[in-house]
Design an enzyme around this catalytic site. Structure first.
Site, PDB file in Angstrom:
ATOM      1  N   ARG A  41       0.814  -1.223   0.000  1.00 28.67           N
ATOM      2  CA  ARG A  41       0.000   0.000   0.000  1.00 28.67           C
ATOM      3  C   ARG A  41       0.841   1.264   0.000  1.00 28.67           C
ATOM      4  O   ARG A  41       0.379   2.320  -0.374  1.00 28.67           O
ATOM      5  CB  ARG A  41      -0.911   0.037   1.238  1.00 28.67           C
ATOM      6  CG  ARG A  41      -1.882  -1.128   1.310  1.00 28.67           C
ATOM      7  CD  ARG A  41      -2.531  -1.183   2.662  1.00 28.67           C
ATOM      8  NE  ARG A  41      -1.484  -1.465   3.672  1.00 28.67           N
ATOM      9  CZ  ARG A  41      -1.675  -1.401   4.973  1.00 28.67           C
ATOM     10  NH1 ARG A  41      -2.834  -1.047   5.469  1.00 28.67           N
ATOM     11  NH2 ARG A  41      -0.678  -1.697   5.809  1.00 28.67           N
ATOM     12  N   HIS A  92      13.452  33.686  13.933  1.00 31.78           N
ATOM     13  CA  HIS A  92      12.407  34.025  14.896  1.00 31.78           C
ATOM     14  C   HIS A  92      12.543  33.277  16.215  1.00 31.78           C
ATOM     15  O   HIS A  92      13.047  32.159  16.257  1.00 31.78           O
ATOM     16  CB  HIS A  92      11.024  33.666  14.332  1.00 31.78           C
ATOM     17  CG  HIS A  92      10.723  34.268  13.015  1.00 31.78           C
ATOM     18  ND1 HIS A  92      10.083  33.579  12.024  1.00 31.78           N
ATOM     19  CD2 HIS A  92      10.954  35.501  12.515  1.00 31.78           C
ATOM     20  CE1 HIS A  92       9.925  34.349  10.963  1.00 31.78           C
ATOM     21  NE2 HIS A  92      10.452  35.518  11.232  1.00 31.78           N
ATOM     22  N   LYS A 144       9.605  23.750  18.899  1.00 29.19           N
ATOM     23  CA  LYS A 144       9.046  23.476  17.581  1.00 29.19           C
ATOM     24  C   LYS A 144       9.496  22.091  17.122  1.00 29.19           C
ATOM     25  O   LYS A 144      10.613  21.677  17.410  1.00 29.19           O
ATOM     26  CB  LYS A 144       9.534  24.494  16.545  1.00 29.19           C
ATOM     27  CG  LYS A 144       9.069  25.906  16.772  1.00 29.19           C
ATOM     28  CD  LYS A 144       9.632  26.832  15.695  1.00 29.19           C
ATOM     29  CE  LYS A 144       9.203  28.256  15.946  1.00 29.19           C
ATOM     30  NZ  LYS A 144       9.794  29.172  14.930  1.00 29.19           N
ATOM     31  N   HIS A 158      14.992  30.482  15.134  1.00 26.06           N
ATOM     32  CA  HIS A 158      14.748  29.498  14.080  1.00 26.06           C
ATOM     33  C   HIS A 158      14.550  30.197  12.740  1.00 26.06           C
ATOM     34  O   HIS A 158      13.880  31.226  12.659  1.00 26.06           O
ATOM     35  CB  HIS A 158      13.494  28.683  14.429  1.00 26.06           C
ATOM     36  CG  HIS A 158      13.068  27.762  13.346  1.00 26.06           C
ATOM     37  ND1 HIS A 158      11.939  27.973  12.596  1.00 26.06           N
ATOM     38  CD2 HIS A 158      13.632  26.628  12.883  1.00 26.06           C
ATOM     39  CE1 HIS A 158      11.813  26.986  11.717  1.00 26.06           C
ATOM     40  NE2 HIS A 158      12.829  26.177  11.864  1.00 26.06           N
ATOM     41  N   TYR A 176       4.994  22.595  11.007  1.00 29.94           N
ATOM     42  CA  TYR A 176       5.637  22.494  12.304  1.00 29.94           C
ATOM     43  C   TYR A 176       4.643  22.619  13.445  1.00 29.94           C
ATOM     44  O   TYR A 176       3.673  23.366  13.378  1.00 29.94           O
ATOM     45  CB  TYR A 176       6.788  23.489  12.446  1.00 29.94           C
ATOM     46  CG  TYR A 176       6.465  24.943  12.217  1.00 29.94           C
ATOM     47  CD1 TYR A 176       6.268  25.808  13.296  1.00 29.94           C
ATOM     48  CD2 TYR A 176       6.376  25.461  10.940  1.00 29.94           C
ATOM     49  CE1 TYR A 176       5.987  27.147  13.092  1.00 29.94           C
ATOM     50  CE2 TYR A 176       6.102  26.791  10.721  1.00 29.94           C
ATOM     51  CZ  TYR A 176       5.898  27.637  11.813  1.00 29.94           C
ATOM     52  OH  TYR A 176       5.614  28.962  11.605  1.00 29.94           O
ATOM     53  N   LYS A 183      10.468  42.677   7.565  1.00 30.69           N
ATOM     54  CA  LYS A 183      10.651  42.429   8.996  1.00 30.69           C
ATOM     55  C   LYS A 183      11.855  41.526   9.241  1.00 30.69           C
ATOM     56  O   LYS A 183      12.704  41.828  10.085  1.00 30.69           O
ATOM     57  CB  LYS A 183       9.388  41.802   9.595  1.00 30.69           C
ATOM     58  CG  LYS A 183       9.516  41.476  11.072  1.00 30.69           C
ATOM     59  CD  LYS A 183       8.211  40.982  11.672  1.00 30.69           C
ATOM     60  CE  LYS A 183       7.898  39.583  11.222  1.00 30.69           C
ATOM     61  NZ  LYS A 183       6.734  39.000  11.899  1.00 30.69           N
ATOM     62  N   ASP A 184      11.950  40.422   8.495  1.00 28.54           N
ATOM     63  CA  ASP A 184      13.065  39.489   8.711  1.00 28.54           C
ATOM     64  C   ASP A 184      14.406  40.099   8.305  1.00 28.54           C
ATOM     65  O   ASP A 184      15.433  39.795   8.903  1.00 28.54           O
ATOM     66  CB  ASP A 184      12.827  38.183   7.965  1.00 28.54           C
ATOM     67  CG  ASP A 184      11.748  37.322   8.621  1.00 28.54           C
ATOM     68  OD1 ASP A 184      11.347  37.629   9.765  1.00 28.54           O
ATOM     69  OD2 ASP A 184      11.312  36.348   7.986  1.00 28.54           O
TER      70      ASP A 184
END
Length: 182
Positions: free
Chosen positions: A23, A62, A72, A119, A132, A167-168
Site C-alpha cells: 500500500r 524568529h 518546535k 529558528h 511544524y 521584517k526578517d
C-alpha cells in the site's frame, strides 16, 4: 523514530522509521512517550504551515520571548530547506552557536527546536511546504528575532537570498552587551 543529538544543547534531529508494504508506507512523526524519554516537550498546542514559492527564500530568524517561549517540531513536507537554529540561551554551553540541517520531503527528517532558540530556514528549491508543531500559541507581542545575516553568527546560507520579508531583513544584530533574552 531515531533521535540524533546535534552539536547544540537540547536540539535533536529525528528520523522516522517507515514501515512499508504494497500500500505504501507508515511512520510515526511524534510519540509523546519517546519524546519524553529524551526530555523533549510534548505539549504541542498548534500546528503551522509555511509555503514559499521561490528557491532562496529566507524566513526568520524568529523566537518568542518569555513567558511565551516555544519548542518546535519542524518538517519539510514538499521540497527541501536548510533549517538553521541558534541557541539564544545565555546559560547554555552552546550559547550563540548555530547549526543547519537539510530537511526535505525525500529524507523525511524532522528537527526538534527547544525553547530559547532562534529558528530560520532557506528554501533550496521552488515550491516548498513546511509544517511544524509548537508548544505555545503565537503571541505577536512576544515575537523577537535576530538578523539572518548577523556577522557574529556568520551563517553560511547555501544560496543567494531571493526573497525575504522587510521584517526578517531588519531584525537587530546581536548585542552581546545587552541583557540576555533567555
Amino acid at each position: 523514530m531515531i533521535f540524533h543529538k546535534t552539536t547544540l544543547q537540547d536540539a535533536w534531529l529525528i528520523d522516522v522509521e517507515p514501515r512499508g508494504d504494497e500500500r505504501g508506507m507508515f511512520a510515526r512523526t511524534m510519540c509523546a512517550k519517546e519524546f519524553a524519554a529524551h526530555d523533549l516537550l510534548t505539549d504541542f498546542v498548534q500546528q503551522n504551515m509555511s509555503v514559499s514559492a521561490d528557491k532562496g527564500t529566507i524566513r526568520g530568524m524568529h523566537y518568542q520571548r518569555p513567558p511565551y517561549t516555544e519548542a518546535k517540531l519542524v518538517r519539510c513536507v514538499r521540497g527541501a530547506i536548510l533549517d538553521v537554529i541558534v541557541d539564544m540561551r545565555s546559560g547554555s554551553p552552546t550559547y550563540l552557536k548555530h547549526e543547519g540541517f537539510e530537511l526535505s520531503a525525500e529524507n523525511r527528517r524532522q528537527l526538534y527546536v527547544p525553547p530559547g532558540f532562534a529558528h530560520s530556514f532557506q528554501t533550496l528549491v521552488d515550491d516548498i511546504e513546511v509544517s511544524y508543531l509548537v508548544t505555545a500559541p503565537y503571541t505577536p507581542e512576544a515575537e523577537g528575532g535576530v538578523r539572518y545575516s548577523d556577522p557574529l553568527l556568520d551563517i553560511d546560507w547555501p544560496l543567494p537570498v531571493s526573497t525575504i520579508s522587510d521584517k526578517d531583513a531588519s531584525w537587530p544584530l546581536i548585542d552581546q552587551s545587552a541583557k540576555p533574552i533567555f
